[in-house]
Design an enzyme around this catalytic site. Structure first.
Site, mmCIF file in Angstrom:
data_model
loop_
_atom_site.group_PDB
_atom_site.id
_atom_site.type_symbol
_atom_site.label_atom_id
_atom_site.label_comp_id
_atom_site.label_asym_id
_atom_site.label_seq_id
_atom_site.Cartn_x
_atom_site.Cartn_y
_atom_site.Cartn_z
ATOM 1 N N GLU A 7 -60.864 1.987 -6.128
ATOM 2 C CA GLU A 7 -62.168 2.103 -5.475
ATOM 3 C C GLU A 7 -62.091 1.926 -3.960
ATOM 4 O O GLU A 7 -62.643 2.701 -3.205
ATOM 5 C CB GLU A 7 -63.173 1.072 -6.016
ATOM 6 C CG GLU A 7 -63.521 1.237 -7.465
ATOM 7 C CD GLU A 7 -62.874 0.160 -8.281
ATOM 8 O OE1 GLU A 7 -61.646 -0.009 -8.149
ATOM 9 O OE2 GLU A 7 -63.571 -0.510 -9.055
ATOM 10 N N ASP A 80 -61.748 -1.084 -11.279
ATOM 11 C CA ASP A 80 -61.894 -2.475 -11.737
ATOM 12 C C ASP A 80 -61.945 -2.570 -13.260
ATOM 13 O O ASP A 80 -62.463 -1.663 -13.939
ATOM 14 C CB ASP A 80 -63.162 -3.103 -11.147
ATOM 15 C CG ASP A 80 -62.991 -3.471 -9.681
ATOM 16 O OD1 ASP A 80 -61.837 -3.497 -9.214
ATOM 17 O OD2 ASP A 80 -64.001 -3.732 -9.008
ATOM 18 N N ASP A 82 -63.768 -3.507 -15.769
ATOM 19 C CA ASP A 82 -65.050 -3.844 -16.385
ATOM 20 C C ASP A 82 -65.799 -2.555 -16.681
ATOM 21 O O ASP A 82 -65.290 -1.454 -16.455
ATOM 22 C CB ASP A 82 -65.876 -4.783 -15.483
ATOM 23 C CG ASP A 82 -66.106 -4.214 -14.086
ATOM 24 O OD1 ASP A 82 -65.900 -2.991 -13.881
ATOM 25 O OD2 ASP A 82 -66.496 -4.980 -13.190
ATOM 26 N N GLU A 84 -68.354 -1.152 -15.235
ATOM 27 C CA GLU A 84 -68.614 -0.337 -14.045
ATOM 28 C C GLU A 84 -67.345 0.395 -13.622
ATOM 29 O O GLU A 84 -67.374 1.579 -13.277
ATOM 30 C CB GLU A 84 -69.118 -1.235 -12.907
ATOM 31 C CG GLU A 84 -69.882 -0.514 -11.822
ATOM 32 C CD GLU A 84 -71.261 -0.063 -12.257
ATOM 33 O OE1 GLU A 84 -71.780 0.890 -11.643
ATOM 34 O OE2 GLU A 84 -71.821 -0.636 -13.211
ATOM 35 N N TYR A 290 -59.295 -11.175 -10.554
ATOM 36 C CA TYR A 290 -60.557 -10.432 -10.587
ATOM 37 C C TYR A 290 -61.752 -11.380 -10.578
ATOM 38 O O TYR A 290 -61.747 -12.418 -11.253
ATOM 39 C CB TYR A 290 -60.601 -9.538 -11.825
ATOM 40 C CG TYR A 290 -61.748 -8.569 -11.821
ATOM 41 C CD1 TYR A 290 -61.955 -7.712 -10.741
ATOM 42 C CD2 TYR A 290 -62.644 -8.514 -12.883
ATOM 43 C CE1 TYR A 290 -63.019 -6.829 -10.733
ATOM 44 C CE2 TYR A 290 -63.706 -7.624 -12.882
ATOM 45 C CZ TYR A 290 -63.885 -6.788 -11.800
ATOM 46 O OH TYR A 290 -64.949 -5.920 -11.773
ATOM 47 N N ARG A 292 -65.170 -10.796 -11.187
ATOM 48 C CA ARG A 292 -66.375 -10.638 -12.014
ATOM 49 C C ARG A 292 -66.017 -10.972 -13.455
ATOM 50 O O ARG A 292 -65.535 -10.115 -14.198
ATOM 51 C CB ARG A 292 -66.944 -9.222 -11.882
ATOM 52 C CG ARG A 292 -67.468 -8.955 -10.478
ATOM 53 C CD ARG A 292 -68.003 -7.542 -10.301
ATOM 54 N NE ARG A 292 -68.546 -7.373 -8.963
ATOM 55 C CZ ARG A 292 -67.837 -6.985 -7.912
ATOM 56 N NH1 ARG A 292 -66.544 -6.731 -8.049
ATOM 57 N NH2 ARG A 292 -68.387 -6.855 -6.724
ATOM 58 N N HIS A 336 -61.780 -11.015 -19.224
ATOM 59 C CA HIS A 336 -60.820 -11.296 -18.158
ATOM 60 C C HIS A 336 -60.558 -12.789 -18.068
ATOM 61 O O HIS A 336 -61.302 -13.601 -18.606
ATOM 62 C CB HIS A 336 -61.359 -10.809 -16.809
ATOM 63 C CG HIS A 336 -61.998 -9.467 -16.872
ATOM 64 N ND1 HIS A 336 -61.307 -8.337 -17.211
ATOM 65 C CD2 HIS A 336 -63.281 -9.079 -16.679
ATOM 66 C CE1 HIS A 336 -62.129 -7.301 -17.215
ATOM 67 N NE2 HIS A 336 -63.338 -7.724 -16.908
#
Length: 756
Positions: A7, A80, A82, A84, A290, A292, A336
């Site tokens: 990203e 990432d 997740d 999203e 990470y 989140r 995670h």
């Protein structure tokens, strides 16, 4: 050549540092396509399918990535780990039209050389369950936002927006503020007794009278004075306090807010930098895993590394007998690890010089919390004593440290205002039945306090506890509420603005289910079920939308009233509706577009364009005539049109006098030509020509020479054309017209105006 797409450019730099020339790493800058900006983009009649468009600012990114992908033997989507991130990878594959046979998804919890290389050895396909879960959230939010926002704009004021989750969070803030406003303080009294035993030290014990007033406190004091203070009960124990777990996203935001007064968006921005990589003399270096996550789990390798670090730095006694394992919270996704440092050899002090103050503070917080989470329990000698005085029981407690354990690195113990106990409080060695000596009695009036307003930290905790949103959304929700001026800050506290009350009340009136905290939490559970592969995302939307649409239709028409007024266009009855500017009439015939104010007055003036009788309306500058066939006919004219003596220099027609923002002006009804209408007043002291009244861009009146541009004289006051007998500057008439004075502020000449 093999291509890795991430990203952010920072993440790309960090990964490229670990890999040889075999790989090229590029960044998409987040999502490359989304639902359209200016339309809903969800086909309600076709199973709620979403229409995605490439974002205008990402067209060059798509072009660049497409060119690189065409030359690549393999493409790895490393967004990432997740929902999203999975959705971004899917959108990249679709937008770039990537060959599925040579496109792979990889993920890693930390940006380290070992983690990246390990991920490249274990590629996989895109997980469509994760993508569908994100799609469901996006479609739900779009439907709610695009349907509710116009209703708010119509009923309250323009430019308001509603959100499926943000509106529920706003309700929490509004409800808390109303709870505070309705709170009635209740008086109570604390009586502190300072006591001694046969041996020092002196100590304090507390009697709390709740509720109580001064009369009751005085009565108790009178009954205690002279009474024997006898030890009623003594409880001694060795208390163990377990180490706090490593940080989740929510815990990190709360702790950084409490310790450093950071807002949640600030915390997440700083944490993102530490995760993606910081520029150092050694190149880009990622420092933490990470960010989140709602899991407190850590890998075995990280745990063993922490235990070795603790043993070497603090000693064997600080290493727990069994490694600390932390139970996951209910509804925790546990996808995670917890947030932790990647490399324990990079201590906060070793990187202090290359980090900003805020980056350093946050990294130190994460580092120390992780180390402490793997340490042995702290142990305390605890004692709780109850003392009887004529039937009234005083209490005191204290604890002294036997072994500091994890608190050698990280302490988070808090004491209540009325709690007399605390670390380091030493009490004498007392036994049941011992008689104590009273040194003093100190009564203190107190009042119960209302609940605290939310801070960033407490609001994040409330969202987590109530299951509203997910770790990745907490900071953005708080940020949106602030940016849209639905909340403001009073110091560190979040306060709702007036429009927040109006929005909450209206949404609660018509959409109480959507505004219900438990409904929002259940929706999160349903999204989790989609992620786990047990539920079709289309069905989730299909179950939600019909009842929602029904409530929306009722809210839209609620307050409408059929009148006995006949539509002048089609003869149907008119409906009285409520709008942003009050009530208005709309034709009940859906094929008729007639809308007008309720007290509309029809004149006998015919529209010269279409022949209809014109109606009288009220505008910014008073009443005027307008054609009722608008928008087909947009003819308007002054109610009392005044003809001037001047002819239009373009077509020769007689010009009319109109009133506008800057006063009266001339207007040609035939060719629409306009010109300023000058009023002459005063005499130019430089050339002797008349001056004319003019208006500046800011609407202020001034006097300018009519001989402009040959003469550029200007004055804020009307000039007389004469010179001052004292200093020679020009004379002007005062604002009230009674006197004449010198235009020079330093000259005091003035005389009466005899030409009033």
């Amino acid at each position: 050549m093999q291509l890795i797409i991430v990203e952010s450019p920072s993440k790309a730099k960090t990964i490229e540092k670990y890999l040889g020339g075999k790989y090229k790493v590029d960044a998409s800058g987040g999502h490359v396509r989304d639902l359209p900006e200016k339309r809903i983009g969800v086909n309600i009649n076709k199973n709620f399918e979403a229409t995605y468009e490439i974002s205008p600012d990402k067209k060059q990114v798509i072009k660049r990535l497409s060119e690189k992908a065409a030359k690549a033997d393999k493409i790895y989507l490393a967004t990432d780990p997740d929902r999203e991130g999975e959705a971004i990878s899917w959108h990249l594959r679709e937008a770039l039209k990537l060959d599925k046979d040579k496109t792979f998804r990889i993920e890693f919890n930390e940006i380290s050389e070992q983690a990246v290389k390990n991920a490249l050895e274990h590629p996989r396909d895109i997980n469509m369950n994760l993508v569908d879960s994100q799609q469901a959230r996006r479609v739900l939010d779009r439907l709610v936002g695009y349907k509710l926002s116009p209703l708010l704009c119509k009923r309250i004021k323009p430019s308001l927006s509603a959100g499926r989750v943000q509106s529920v969070v706003l309700r929490l803030i509004v409800d808390r503020e109303r709870e505070i406003a309705a709170f009635v303080p209740q008086e109570y009294w604390n009586i502190n007794a300072t006591l001694t035993g046969d041996k020092p030290p002196k100590f304090k014990a507390l009697l709390q009278l709740k509720p109580a007033d001064k009369a009751k406190a005085d009565k108790v004091l009178s009954e205690i004075n002279g009474a024997d203070f006898i030890v009623k009960d003594v409880k001694k124990s060795v208390v163990s306090q377990h180490a706090l777990p490593p940080f989740t996203t929510s815990m990190l935001q709360q702790d950084a807010s409490n310790k450093f007064s950071m807002t949640s968006p600030q915390v997440m921005k700083l944490a993102q930098d530490l995760y993606e990589g910081i520029e150092t003399p050694e190149g880009h270096i990622a420092l933490i895993t990470y960010i989140r996550t709602d899991s407190t789990r850590v890998s075995k390798a990280a745990q063993q590394s922490a235990l070795e670090y603790i043993r070497n730095k603090f000693g064997d006694e600080y290493v727990p007998a069994k490694p600390n394992i932390y139970k996951a919270k209910k509804n925790s996704q546990d996808a995670h690890e917890a947030i932790r440092p990647i490399d324990l050899s990079r201590t906060p002090e070793s990187v202090k010089k290359i980090l900003s103050r805020n980056h350093y503070n946050l990294y130190k917080l994460i580092y120390e919390r992780f180390i402490a989470s793997q340490m042995a329990d702290a142990k305390y000698n605890g004692v709780h004593i109850e003392i009887d005085a004529n039937g009234y029981v005083f209490k005191t407690s204290g604890r002294t440290v036997l072994f500091n354990g994890y608190t050698a690195v990280y302490a988070d113990y808090k004491k209540d205002d009325d709690d007399q106990s605390g670390d380091g409080v030493v009490l004498p060695n007392l036994e049941k039945g011992d008689k104590l000596n009273l040194v003093s009695l100190d009564p203190e009036q107190k009042f119960t306090k209302p609940p605290m307003r939310y801070t960033d930290a407490s609001l994040v905790k409330a969202m987590e506890d109530k299951g509203i949103g997910r770790p990745s959304t907490y900071a953005s929700i708080i940020s949106v509420l602030s940016k849209r001026k639905y909340t403001v800050k009073d110091g560190k506290f979040i306060v709702p603005t007036e429009v927040a009350y109006q929005m909450t009340d209206m949404l609660m009136k018509y959409f109480s289910d959507i505004m219900d905290v438990s409904f929002t939490a259940k929706m999160e559970d349903s999204l989790d079920e989609i992620e786990e592969g047990g539920k079709d995302w289309h069905k989730l939307i299909a179950d939600f939308y019909p009842p929602f649409a029904e409530k929306l239709a009722f809210a839209t028409r609620d307050g409408d009233e059929i009148t006995d007024i006949v539509c002048e266009k089609c003869g149907s009855l008119m409906i009285r509706k409520s709008g942003r500017y009050g009530k208005f009439l709309k034709c009940s015939n859906s094929e008729c577009d007639n809308i007008r104010s309720e007290n509309q007055e029809v004149s006998d003036v015919k529209c010269e364009k279409c022949g209809e009788n014109m109606i009288i309306k009220t505008g910014k500058y008073g009443k005027f005539l307008a054609c009722p066939n608008y928008p087909k006919c947009s003819n308007i004219k002054p109610l009392d049109e005044v003809k001037s003596d001047e002819k239009c220099e373009k077509c020769g027609s007689t010009m009319s006098i109109k009133t506008g923002k800057f006063g009266k002006y001339l207007f040609c009804p035939e060719c629409k030509n306009t010109k300023s209408m000058t009023v002459k007043a005063g005499v130019c002291p430089e050339c002797g020509n008349p001056t004319q009244i003019m208006t500046s861009k800011k609407g202020k009146t001034f006097y300018g020479c009519s001989n402009y541009p040959d003469c550029s004289f200007m004055s804020w006051d009307m000039p007389t054309g004469e010179k001052c007998p004292k200093c020679g500057n020009y004379l002007v008439v005062t604002k009230d017209g009674k006197n004449i004075k010198c235009s020079n502020k330093d000259c005091d000449y003035h005389t009466e105006n005899d030409k009033k």
